[in-house]
Write a protein that holds these residues in place. Structure first.
Motif, mmCIF file in Angstrom:
data_model
loop_
_atom_site.group_PDB
_atom_site.id
_atom_site.type_symbol
_atom_site.label_atom_id
_atom_site.label_comp_id
_atom_site.label_asym_id
_atom_site.label_seq_id
_atom_site.Cartn_x
_atom_site.Cartn_y
_atom_site.Cartn_z
ATOM 1 N N LEU A 1 -4.457 40.750 21.324
ATOM 2 C CA LEU A 1 -4.248 41.869 22.231
ATOM 3 C C LEU A 1 -5.335 42.004 23.284
ATOM 4 O O LEU A 1 -5.157 42.722 24.261
ATOM 5 C CB LEU A 1 -4.164 43.173 21.429
ATOM 6 C CG LEU A 1 -2.992 43.285 20.450
ATOM 7 C CD1 LEU A 1 -3.062 44.602 19.694
ATOM 8 C CD2 LEU A 1 -1.659 43.163 21.175
ATOM 9 N N SER A 2 -6.472 41.335 23.101
ATOM 10 C CA SER A 2 -7.579 41.493 24.035
ATOM 11 C C SER A 2 -7.437 40.540 25.213
ATOM 12 O O SER A 2 -6.759 39.518 25.144
ATOM 13 C CB SER A 2 -8.915 41.248 23.325
ATOM 14 O OG SER A 2 -8.969 39.912 22.851
ATOM 15 N N LEU A 3 -8.111 40.910 26.295
ATOM 16 C CA LEU A 3 -8.152 40.095 27.515
ATOM 17 C C LEU A 3 -9.602 39.724 27.777
ATOM 18 O O LEU A 3 -10.452 40.594 28.001
ATOM 19 C CB LEU A 3 -7.583 40.871 28.700
ATOM 20 C CG LEU A 3 -7.580 40.157 30.050
ATOM 21 C CD1 LEU A 3 -6.666 38.949 30.016
ATOM 22 C CD2 LEU A 3 -7.153 41.104 31.162
ATOM 23 N N LEU A 4 -9.891 38.436 27.712
ATOM 24 C CA LEU A 4 -11.265 37.951 27.891
ATOM 25 C C LEU A 4 -11.584 37.849 29.374
ATOM 26 O O LEU A 4 -10.908 37.143 30.124
ATOM 27 C CB LEU A 4 -11.431 36.594 27.213
ATOM 28 C CG LEU A 4 -12.840 36.008 27.210
ATOM 29 C CD1 LEU A 4 -13.792 36.916 26.441
ATOM 30 C CD2 LEU A 4 -12.841 34.613 26.616
ATOM 31 N N HIS A 5 -12.605 38.556 29.805
ATOM 32 C CA HIS A 5 -13.007 38.578 31.205
ATOM 33 C C HIS A 5 -14.160 37.609 31.438
ATOM 34 O O HIS A 5 -14.966 37.364 30.540
ATOM 35 C CB HIS A 5 -13.432 39.986 31.618
ATOM 36 C CG HIS A 5 -12.325 40.981 31.549
ATOM 37 N ND1 HIS A 5 -11.882 41.513 30.357
ATOM 38 C CD2 HIS A 5 -11.554 41.544 32.514
ATOM 39 C CE1 HIS A 5 -10.902 42.358 30.584
ATOM 40 N NE2 HIS A 5 -10.685 42.392 31.886
ATOM 41 N N PRO A 6 -14.264 37.090 32.652
ATOM 42 C CA PRO A 6 -15.385 36.196 32.966
ATOM 43 C C PRO A 6 -16.693 36.960 33.000
ATOM 44 O O PRO A 6 -16.707 38.173 33.231
ATOM 45 C CB PRO A 6 -15.026 35.639 34.349
ATOM 46 C CG PRO A 6 -14.115 36.665 34.938
ATOM 47 C CD PRO A 6 -13.350 37.245 33.788
ATOM 48 N N PRO B 1 -8.345 36.308 33.506
ATOM 49 C CA PRO B 1 -9.133 35.788 32.395
ATOM 50 C C PRO B 1 -9.626 34.382 32.685
ATOM 51 O O PRO B 1 -9.198 33.732 33.623
ATOM 52 C CB PRO B 1 -8.128 35.796 31.239
ATOM 53 C CG PRO B 1 -6.804 35.660 31.899
ATOM 54 C CD PRO B 1 -6.912 36.378 33.213
ATOM 55 N N LEU B 2 -10.526 33.906 31.846
ATOM 56 C CA LEU B 2 -11.038 32.548 32.006
ATOM 57 C C LEU B 2 -9.930 31.548 31.729
ATOM 58 O O LEU B 2 -9.125 31.698 30.825
ATOM 59 C CB LEU B 2 -12.191 32.325 31.031
ATOM 60 C CG LEU B 2 -13.462 33.162 31.284
ATOM 61 C CD1 LEU B 2 -14.414 32.978 30.138
ATOM 62 C CD2 LEU B 2 -14.098 32.823 32.585
#
Length: 582
Positions: free
Chosen positions: A135-140, A154-155
């Motif tokens: 469910l999470s969104l990995l940000h740069p 996201p990356l």
């Protein structure tokens, strides 16, 4: 060689079976998604994985075997799982065993005999919460973003980030997780949602009805936008008024947001969904605040009280302006002014105040009715009420704007006249074609007339500058009040409330990175780590997810603003087309 195995914590107590997931060869990593239990038919398992690959676009495969020591007939089970390596050929083949008598796990990555003899394979077992990762969104990282770049992508998995590959693998395998509660299917899996999703008739009916409703609303909004863009409204001066009124600007901004919300096109990724959710929450909060303001205005006859205080307030402002003009027409602060010009300017501005007060008293019988209809517009939102209030302030202070324009134009004319005559004394002139100062020779008559005009303008400048200074300060006060109102409107329009609520309630949804905690480490056993999500800071959330606004305010620097004030150039709270910005 080091092999990293990302293992979901929800599968720690699962029955023995096969490990289903994705192998990332570039990073020597294995992402375990589920544990597949027997009894099963190998042909059905291969067909099931093929269907999941087509639906998710990921290269899912059987990575190895999982053995739980709590089960009976352990030796027969391990032999059976070992034989499955021949059917599901994968290099390397993972073997994870959970021992009952100890907290350490046994994890091996087995290759063919030729490759295993060449190098030793070490395994690092990394646990993670599968639901939070999906469910999470990995940000740069913040260092990867350029200055002023507010991207929220996201990356990419094709980059050097192994974490991005893990996060995207779990997120794209949503088809594997979202199974119906009463659908047994060809295989039995264990993952974070093993019980499945229970269907709802009401939810399905709402999904079916949302499409036609959105299409109908989109048609109405498109029709309204077409009416607003008709040729009649594009004619001057209507086009000029529509572009300068804050109400029309805010109405166009809300119409654009409604068209985006009512679009029948589904959000393609989590970024678009978050953007729509931010717009929806901002719009609903705006409507709720507007309805509360509407109920407050129409209770206890506050509209009538406001209309009764408006005329005395206008008379008070006019009286204060008249007293100010009387002070300027005398000896303000002990300054010796030009008597003739001072009297002309003072009577000129007093006549405008008289005209304005006469207009206000002429409109006084209709003010309560006008305020009553204006109050109804608050049901469109609190920002709409603020925009109307800003336009009302601009309308009520129109005489101050006129004073400012008159004073600024007269002062600017004298400043540019003095600068031109000063170049005449130095034998210079302004070349309009080349946009530069060139040398020029003048005769005696031209120098005499230039000296005479320079003297007249120089001695009249203090009187004009005093009127310009006073009315510029009054105009700046009005612009400051309108600027605060527009700042509040922009804050409501751009504040990502949904993202901030996610950060407050479910911080793992917006991930800035991860941290690892060592669980156990023993010689001869695989290193066991726990992967935890680091949430974004509130400042980064606001920076990355701020909604765009329709503001067109000038971006003048302080030096440019002071230069305009000194030269008498008009300062508007909106951007001019031919205005050169520093």
């Amino acid at each position: 060689m080091v092999v990293k195995v990302f293992f979901p914590t929800s599968c720690s107590a699962a029955d023995s079976g096969l490990l289903v997931g994705r192998w990332i060869a570039e990073q020597s990593s294995a992402v375990v998604l589920a544990v597949l239990h027997f009894p099963f038919v190998p042909g059905q398992v291969k067909q099931y994985l093929t269907d999941v690959r087509l639906a998710s676009g990921l290269g899912l495969a059987v990575l190895g075997s999982w053995s739980n020591s709590a089960e009976e007939k352990r030796e027969e089970l391990e032999q059976f799982l070992e034989d499955l390596r021949i059917i599901f050929c994968h290099e390397p083949w993972l073997q994870i065993r959970r021992e009952k008598s100890t907290k350490f796990w046994s994890c091996q990555a087995i290759r063919s005999q030729q490759e295993s003899a060449a190098e030793e394979i070490k395994v690092i077992l990394i646990y993670h919460d599968q639901r939070k990762v999906m469910l999470s969104l990995l940000h740069p990282p913040e260092s990867h973003l350029a200055a002023g770049d507010h991207r929220t992508e996201p990356l990419s998995t094709g980059g050097a980030s192994e974490l991005a590959a893990v996060f995207n693998t779990v997120a794209q395998s949503r088809v594997l997780f979202m199974t119906d509660k009463y659908d047994e299917g060809p295989v039995r899996l264990t993952h974070w949602q093993s019980e499945g999703v229970e269907g709802s008739i009401l939810v399905e009916l709402l999904k079916q009805a949302s499409g036609p409703v959105c299409m109908f609303l989109t048609f109405l909004l498109s029709l309204l936008s077409a009416v607003c863009k008709s040729r009649v409204l594009q004619m001057w001066p209507l086009s000029f008024l529509w572009s300068k009124l804050s109400t029309c600007e805010q109405l166009g901004h809300r119409l654009h947001q409604l068209r985006l919300l009512c679009s029948s096109k589904k959000a393609q990724d989590q970024i678009q969904f978050t953007r729509k959710a931010n717009i929806l929450v901002s719009f609903l909060l705006d409507i709720v605040l507007g309805v509360l303001l509407l109920s407050w205005l129409y209770s206890k006859n506050r509209i009538g009280q406001l209309a009764d205080t408006l005329i005395p307030m206008a008379d008070y402002v006019a009286q204060e302006l008249q007293d100010l003009l009387q002070w300027l027409m005398g000896v303000p602060a002990g300054l010796k002014m030009n008597r003739a010009l001072d009297q002309v300017l003072g009577r000129f501005f007093q006549y405008h105040i008289h005209l304005w007060i006469s207009y206000i008293h002429l409109m006084s019988p209709f003010i309560e009715m006008i305020l009553w209809y204006i109050g109804l517009s608050t049901c469109l939102g609190f920002t709409m009420a603020l925009s109307i209030f800003s336009d009302v302030i601009a309308l009520l202070t129109f005489h101050i704007y006129c004073f400012y324009v008159y004073g600024a134009r007269l002062y600017c004319l004298k400043i540019y006249g003095l600068s031109s005559l000063w170049r005449l004394f130095r034998g210079k002139k302004w070349n309009v074609l080349r946009q530069r100062v060139d040398s020029c020779s003048y005769d005696l008559d031209q120098l005499f007339i230039g000296t005479l005009l320079f003297t007249i303008l120089l001695f009249l400048l203090p009187t004009t500058a005093l009127y310009y200074l006073v009315f510029t300060l009054l105009r700046l006060v009005v612009v400051l009040v309108q600027g605060l109102i527009h700042l509040l409107v922009d804050m409501i329009n751009s504040l990502p409330l949904y993202s901030l609520a996610l950060r407050l309630c479910r911080s793992y949804r917006l991930a800035a990175g991860v941290k690892f905690r060592v669980l156990e480490q023993q010689t001869g056993k695989p290193l066991r780590l726990l992967m935890q999500i680091n949430p974004l800071s509130y400042g980064r959330v606001v920076q990355l997810y701020s909604l765009p606004t329709s503001s067109s305010y000038p971006k003048d620097s302080w030096g440019s603003l002071l230069k305009k004030l000194f030269l008498g150039e008009l300062i508007y709270p909106w951007r001019q087309k031919d205005n050169k910005q520093d």
